[in-house]
Design an enzyme around this catalytic site. Structure first.
Site, PDB file in Angstrom:
ATOM      1  CD  GLN A  48      -2.875  -1.216   2.342  1.00  0.00           C
ATOM      2  OE1 GLN A  48      -2.559  -1.841   3.342  1.00  0.00           O
ATOM      3  NE2 GLN A  48      -4.028  -0.576   2.245  1.00  0.00           N
ATOM      4  CG  HIS A  68       0.922  -4.383 -13.397  1.00  0.00           C
ATOM      5  ND1 HIS A  68       2.185  -4.835 -13.091  1.00  0.00           N
ATOM      6  CD2 HIS A  68       0.833  -3.153 -12.824  1.00  0.00           C
ATOM      7  CE1 HIS A  68       2.826  -3.927 -12.371  1.00  0.00           C
ATOM      8  NE2 HIS A  68       2.024  -2.896 -12.199  1.00  0.00           N
ATOM      9  CG  ASP A  81       3.038  -0.024 -11.000  1.00  0.00           C
ATOM     10  OD1 ASP A  81       2.713  -1.082 -10.423  1.00  0.00           O
ATOM     11  OD2 ASP A  81       2.925   0.156 -12.229  1.00  0.00           O
ATOM     12  NE  ARG A 106       0.025  -4.988  11.862  1.00  0.00           N
ATOM     13  CZ  ARG A 106      -1.051  -5.137  11.075  1.00  0.00           C
ATOM     14  NH1 ARG A 106      -1.926  -4.174  10.944  1.00  0.00           N
ATOM     15  NH2 ARG A 106      -1.250  -6.271  10.423  1.00  0.00           N
ATOM     16  CG  HIS A 151      -0.835  -6.235   5.201  1.00  0.00           C
ATOM     17  ND1 HIS A 151      -0.986  -5.650   6.438  1.00  0.00           N
ATOM     18  CD2 HIS A 151      -1.954  -5.874   4.498  1.00  0.00           C
ATOM     19  CE1 HIS A 151      -2.131  -4.960   6.478  1.00  0.00           C
ATOM     20  NE2 HIS A 151      -2.733  -5.087   5.302  1.00  0.00           N
ATOM     21  CG  ASN A 195      -3.384  -7.587   7.951  1.00  0.00           C
ATOM     22  OD1 ASN A 195      -3.563  -7.097   9.058  1.00  0.00           O
ATOM     23  ND2 ASN A 195      -4.104  -7.223   6.899  1.00  0.00           N
ATOM     24  CD  GLU A 196      -7.779  -7.120   7.856  1.00  0.00           C
ATOM     25  OE1 GLU A 196      -8.045  -7.130   6.650  1.00  0.00           O
ATOM     26  OE2 GLU A 196      -8.061  -6.175   8.595  1.00  0.00           O
ATOM     27  CG  ASN A 335      -6.446  -5.523  11.748  1.00  0.00           C
ATOM     28  OD1 ASN A 335      -5.665  -5.308  12.684  1.00  0.00           O
ATOM     29  ND2 ASN A 335      -6.037  -5.766  10.514  1.00  0.00           N
ATOM     30  CE1 TYR A 337      -9.835   0.177   9.467  1.00  0.00           C
ATOM     31  CE2 TYR A 337      -9.458  -2.172   9.763  1.00  0.00           C
ATOM     32  CZ  TYR A 337      -8.982  -0.901   9.448  1.00  0.00           C
ATOM     33  OH  TYR A 337      -7.660  -0.724   9.119  1.00  0.00           O
ATOM     34  CD  GLU A 404      -5.013  -3.006   9.557  1.00  0.00           C
ATOM     35  OE1 GLU A 404      -6.073  -2.712   8.975  1.00  0.00           O
ATOM     36  OE2 GLU A 404      -4.160  -3.764   9.068  1.00  0.00           O
TER      37      GLU A 404
END
Ligand code: GBH
Length: 498
Positions: A48, A68, A81, A106, A151, A195-196, A335, A337, A404
């Site tokens: 990310q 892509h 990218d 993290r 991740h 992660n998740e 995490n 949300y 998170e």
């Protein structure tokens, strides 16, 4: 539809339990501070933010390949990218975390940056060097590095044989984890294997929304989960056997879950939702049973038989694997949300077969919940308290880090909605801490900077800092919420907001 369920596979609770918890300490504002040893941090993930997708020996990951070859699957046709170019400007990120007066940062490691094909036979020392610089900068700023190994950015070559659905993945992951412990273990004391997994197994293998977009719904997500649990446990045991004595670090896993409620007090539905979301991975690792939740085993086996099979689409563990997986984490990364209300679907819904159909619950959003810029994210602060209490009850009070928690908007610098979200969630978390309702060690805000939000591209922003994406220098600018979090981290109190 898949959306709302898969956000993080969620959890449920019992409305009564939550309301029992009224707190004395609430009355006295001066008592309301986080303990001195409670940690604050923020989080990012390699794909990310890093960019440099093919520089200095990095191999392609499934997210490079996906963005892509299928730009149309990303809302703004964006990709990682260049992203925020943290490969070059990582120091800006570290300084931003430091400016907030936080305790830890993290990050995640891009597997294909250090092992371009995913295979230990080919180590890219330039990639190792990058993470050495990053980790040393974190430590140099008196921050603790917390490092996620996976991740979502699997080396593309490992997808050639099915990626996480092939059990050979376990051996590849073990070798990768060993390399990380060996090269970085002297400085990294907090490791997160995955992660998740509920998200990447359902969205990447059970649908075509995320890389590698395999869409083997009903089978692929369960195979992926099975191998993740084994790979996680193997990486944990490896650390305990060969590194713990010397480095004394901790190894955990990060799971994502909503909390679930029922208007009709249907506690079976609530429990089923919690078990399918959080229990899918937490039950094997954190419960005494050391296996998938019974409700998953039974429902998926029954559905499988109904589909004409003589076997369950949910794989089973041997006793030996149960032993290996049970207790294989020093902490649970959570995490959180958002939350949902659940109702049983009168008729089965969803792709046939699928995780969604196996769960067979309608996910309901309450009109009074404040919406964010993300269609799945509504502010439900109560849910974070309820899920922490649920974890304490269900898994015998494990050590927990919130790895998170955060809010999306369209990038305002005066981000009052983000401040309100953080404020309201921190208030709930502080109640839990003051009442000893969770063995909670720390809180991580997602994210330090606006970044590539997966299938949502750059359209939805979660950062405490904004990033100038039209400038090659990618300057970072603190938002109002950065100041809010800085006050929380430095005073251990939650400032009043209006
Ligand atoms: C986390 O996922 C991730 O760990 C992090 O990388 C991410 O940037 C952050 O949250 C914010 O989203 O509607 O079907 O497209 C949180 C769980 C799972 C929420 C996927 C959004 C989209 C599912 N996310 N979900 S769908």
């Amino acid at each position: 539809m898949l959306k709302s369920i898969l956000i993080c596979v969620s959890a449920a609770i019992i409305a009564t339990k939550a309301s029992e918890v009224m707190v004395d300490s609430r009355q006295n504002a001066s008592d309301r501070f986080f303990p001195g040893d409670f940690w604050f941090g923020t989080s990012t993930a390699a794909y990310q933010i890093e960019g440099a997708w093919n520089l200095e020996g990095k191999g392609p990951s499934i997210w490079d390949e996906f963005t892509h070859s299928h730009p149309e699957k990303i809302v703004d046709h964006g990709n990682g990218d260049v992203a925020t170019n943290s490969y070059e400007f990582y120091l800006d990120d570290v300084k931003a975390v430091k400016n907030l007066g936080m305790d830890f940062y993290r990050i995640s490691i891009a597997w294909s940056r250090i092992l371009p094909t995913g295979d230990i036979a080919n180590i890219n020392e330039k990639g190792i060097e990058y993470y050495n610089k990053l980790i040393n900068a974190i430590i140099g700023h008196k921050l603790e590095p917390m490092v996620t190994m996976y991740h979502w950015d699997l080396p593309q070559d490992l997808q050639k044989f099915g990626g996480l659905t092939n059990s050979i993945f376990i051996s590849y992951f073990e070798a990768y984890a060993n390399l990380l412990y060996d090269r970085f273990g002297d400085r990294v004391k907090y490791w997160i294997t995955f992660n998740e997994p509920s998200v990447f197994c359902t969205t990447g293998y059970g649908s075509d929304k995320h890389a590698p977009a395999v869409n083997a719904h009903g089978v692929g997500e369960y195979l992926c989960a099975h191998n993740v649990l084994k790979a996680h446990a193997v990486a944990y045991r490896l650390y305990r056997s060969f590194y713990y004595e010397q480095y004394k670090g901790q190894v955990g896993i990060t799971l994502c879950s909503q909390f679930f409620y029922s208007d009709s007090n249907d506690m079976h539905a609530v429990d089923r939702a919690m078990q399918f979301s959080l229990g899918w991975f937490a039950n094997p690792i954190f419960s005494l049973a050391g296996n998938y939740p019974d409700v998953m085993i039974t429902r998926i086996a029954n559905n499988s038989i109904g589909e004409g099979r003589s076997w369950s689409r949910l794989p089973s563990f041997t006793d030996k694997w149960i032993e290996t997986i049970r207790g294989s984490a020093d902490f649970l990364g959570l995490n959180y949300y958002t939350s949902r209300y659940v109702e049983v679907n009168p008729e089965p819904k969803g792709l046939y077969p699928s995780y969604e159909r196996d769960l067979n619950l309608k996910m309901v959003i309450k009109p009074e919940w404040k919406p964010s810029a993300s269609d799945w994210l509504y502010s439900v602060p109560k849910g974070v308290g309820d899920i922490l209490r649920w974890i304490k009850e269900e898994y015998n009070n494990p050590e927990v880090f919130i790895t998170e928690n955060g809010w999306s908007d369209h990038g305002e610098l005066d981000d009052n909605d983000r401040i309100a979200y953080l404020h309201d969630h921190l208030e709930q978390i502080l109640d839990v801490v003051l009442n000893d309702e969770s063995n909670l060690k720390g809180y991580t805000a997602w994210s330090i900077i606006d970044n590539f939000e997966w299938a949502q591209g750059y359209a939805e922003k979660f950062g405490l800092y904004s990033v100038n994406m039209s400038s090659p220098r990618r300057e970072r600018t603190a938002k109002k919420s950065a100041k809010f979090m800085a006050t929380v981290a430095s005073t251990h109190r939650i400032p009043e907001i209006n």
